[in-house]
Write a protein that holds these residues in place. Structure first.
Motif, PDB file in Angstrom:
ATOM      1  N   PHE A   9       5.081 -41.720   5.874  1.00 41.52           N
ATOM      2  CA  PHE A   9       6.072 -42.614   5.817  1.00 41.52           C
ATOM      3  C   PHE A   9       7.224 -42.113   6.511  1.00 41.52           C
ATOM      4  CE2 PHE A   9       4.174 -45.055   1.783  1.00 41.52           C
ATOM      5  CZ  PHE A   9       3.475 -45.686   2.815  1.00 41.52           C
ATOM      6  N   ALA A  10       7.617 -40.893   5.989  1.00 46.01           N
ATOM      7  CA  ALA A  10       8.605 -40.020   6.716  1.00 46.01           C
ATOM      8  C   ALA A  10       8.455 -39.771   8.203  1.00 46.01           C
ATOM      9  CB  ALA A  10       8.886 -38.727   5.965  1.00 46.01           C
ATOM     10  N   ASP A  34       6.843 -41.454  10.443  1.00 47.02           N
ATOM     11  CA  ASP A  34       7.044 -42.495  11.160  1.00 47.02           C
ATOM     12  C   ASP A  34       8.363 -42.646  11.620  1.00 47.02           C
ATOM     13  OD1 ASP A  34       4.278 -43.463  11.083  1.00 47.02           O
ATOM     14  OD2 ASP A  34       4.460 -44.717   9.488  1.00 47.02           O
ATOM     15  N   LEU A  35       9.326 -42.231  10.627  1.00 45.70           N
ATOM     16  CA  LEU A  35      10.885 -42.259  11.003  1.00 45.70           C
ATOM     17  C   LEU A  35      11.436 -41.227  12.018  1.00 45.70           C
ATOM     18  CD1 LEU A  35      12.155 -42.847   7.458  1.00 45.70           C
ATOM     19  CD2 LEU A  35      11.543 -44.623   9.427  1.00 45.70           C
ATOM     20  N   GLY A  36      10.640 -39.937  11.863  1.00 43.11           N
ATOM     21  CA  GLY A  36      11.275 -38.788  12.620  1.00 43.11           C
ATOM     22  C   GLY A  36      10.352 -37.611  13.079  1.00 43.11           C
ATOM     23  N   TRP A  67      10.115 -34.504   9.727  1.00 45.25           N
ATOM     24  CA  TRP A  67      10.578 -35.094   8.747  1.00 45.25           C
ATOM     25  C   TRP A  67       9.405 -35.332   7.523  1.00 45.25           C
ATOM     26  CZ3 TRP A  67      14.534 -39.616   9.116  1.00 45.25           C
ATOM     27  CH2 TRP A  67      15.396 -39.234   9.848  1.00 45.25           C
TER      28      TRP A  67
END
Length: 425
Positions: free
Chosen positions: A169-170, A172-174, A178
């Protein structure tokens, strides 16, 4: 004749139901989560690592292999440190070093730097499995030690599953950085929990009496970690860990059953994304949620072992693993996922039972015995997991499942040596 009476039981070890027992279990579950979240944090972000460094999939996958190899290779080193400096202290230092390396890892400028940092991180993580079960075996009363160990082992799938999902999940953000950073933060939180919650060890090696002779019962692998006067040296402790009756057969359980388990989990994504299922990558990655069954299996293993003994639980869990493997041949998605839950429950039940049994039998060289168990565990993951991939490339999914079932059969045969073990000295 005057009747003799048994001396009162002055055993100060922790009993289930007490506040100190609950705090100890909570602290050890926290370190298990921290260990396995950080160990497996890169697995779901391997495609992003390959894209970021322009490497192949196999090169990116080395970020997992070097970490597990480092962990396995340094468990014996950490076990010696645990005997000398104390179990709890070694666990804290191990997690602190891992967290520090985790802060640096996202800054790696090329793949080789990332591999080096991951190898160091795996080596640092080795202190937890080298000392945790030995600590519980010495701090918790024998009547409750198997249950406490099962709860600690339950933290393994919790950390492995949570770390993989958190990283995915992290990322996917950075990006992959991340993903690793998120698990490093989780590791830091767990380290704080461990330091603040764990009670002061009660079973420190007794001080020498005024005569200068060692106190009765003092030995070199005591929970306080300091080598008692006259206690066995490292060579004798390691020899005991290799020769104590029953221990080699328990190491074989870790080697073979972990090999069967990792064969399935390494290849199941390919099975789900291929025909007849045709799932997407994101949908296939949700298979890690089946680790919840592993948490349940680990938690109940201690209770079952305390009631029926280690051998019946271990052999039943191995048979249940084989049944789960048979179910993986189905072409119905619901049936396959049910079989995966059965397999995962059974494996962690067997793992919790075997590891607690090692801690109970290794009266001398307990930390070295747990280190050897951990070494066998990760050797099975890397060696037989790779061999299972070769079988899959040659004959497909059915052959890989048969290979895993064969490993379970060999584990059951070796386990026959555990049927009538005398109590540990």
């Amino acid at each position: 004749m005057t009747a003799t009476t048994s001396p009162p039981d002055h055993d100060a070890r922790l009993r289930a139901g007490t506040a100190a027992y609950r705090r100890t279990v909570a602290a050890m579950v926290a370190v298990a989560v921290a260990t396995f979240a950080q160990l497996w944090s890169v697995q779901p972000v391997l495609p992003a690592i390959a894209d970021g460094f322009g490497s192949t999939a196999s090169q990116a996958a080395l970020t997992v292999s070097v970490a597990t190899g480092g962990l396995a290779g340094f468990t014996l080193v950490w076990s010696g440190a645990a005997d000398r400096f104390g179990r709890a202290r070694v666990i804290a230092v191990s997690l602190a070093l891992t967290t520090l390396l985790g802060c640096v890892t996202p800054l790696a400028g090329d793949l080789w730097a990332l591999l080096a940092l991951r190898a160091l991180q795996g080596a640092a993580l080795g202190g937890v499995p080298a000392a945790a079960v030995a600590y519980l075996s010495e701090e918790v009363h024998p009547a409750d030690a198997a249950r406490a160990t099962g709860l600690y082992i339950a933290g393994n799938p919790l950390g492995g599953m949570g770390g993989r999902l958190l990283a995915g999940f992290a990322a996917d953000l950075g990006g992959w950085q991340w993903g690793i950073a998120a698990n490093t933060l989780l590791g830091l939180v767990c380290l704080v929990v461990f330091v603040l919650v764990l009670p002061r060890p009660r079973r420190a090696v007794e001080a020498a009496p005024p005569s200068g002779r060692p106190a009765e019962g003092a030995r070199g692998d005591g929970p306080g970690g300091a080598k008692a006067p006259g206690g066995p040296g490292m060579g004798r402790r390691l020899a005991a860990a290799l020769t104590t009756r029953g221990l080699p057969a328990l190491y074989a359980q870790a080697l073979l059953l972990m090999g069967a388990f990792m064969t399935v989990y390494n290849l199941l994504g390919f099975r789900l994304m291929g025909e007849p299922f045709g799932l997407s990558q994101s949908a296939a990655s949700l298979l890690f949620l089946s680790y919840t069954a592993g948490m349940l299996g680990s938690a109940v293993a201690g209770h079952l072992s305390g009631r029926w003994g280690g051998y019946p639980v271990l052999i039943a869990a191995t048979a249940l693993m084989a049944a789960g493997l048979g179910g993986l041949l189905t072409t119905a998605l619901a049936g396959l996922m049910a079989a995966l839950l059965v397999l995962t429950f059974a494996f962690f039940c067997a793992h919790a039972t075997a590891s607690a049994w090692v801690g109970a039998r290794a009266v001398t060289g307990r930390a070295q015995a747990m280190a050897l168990y951990t070494l066998a565990y990760y050797l099975g993951s890397s060696l037989f997991g790779w061999c299972g991939g070769l079988v899959y490339d040659a004959v497909g999914w059915g052959g890989a499942v048969a290979f895993a079932a064969g490993l379970c059969a060999v584990a059951a045969l070796v386990g026959l040596r555990l049927r009538r073990l005398p109590p540990a000295a």
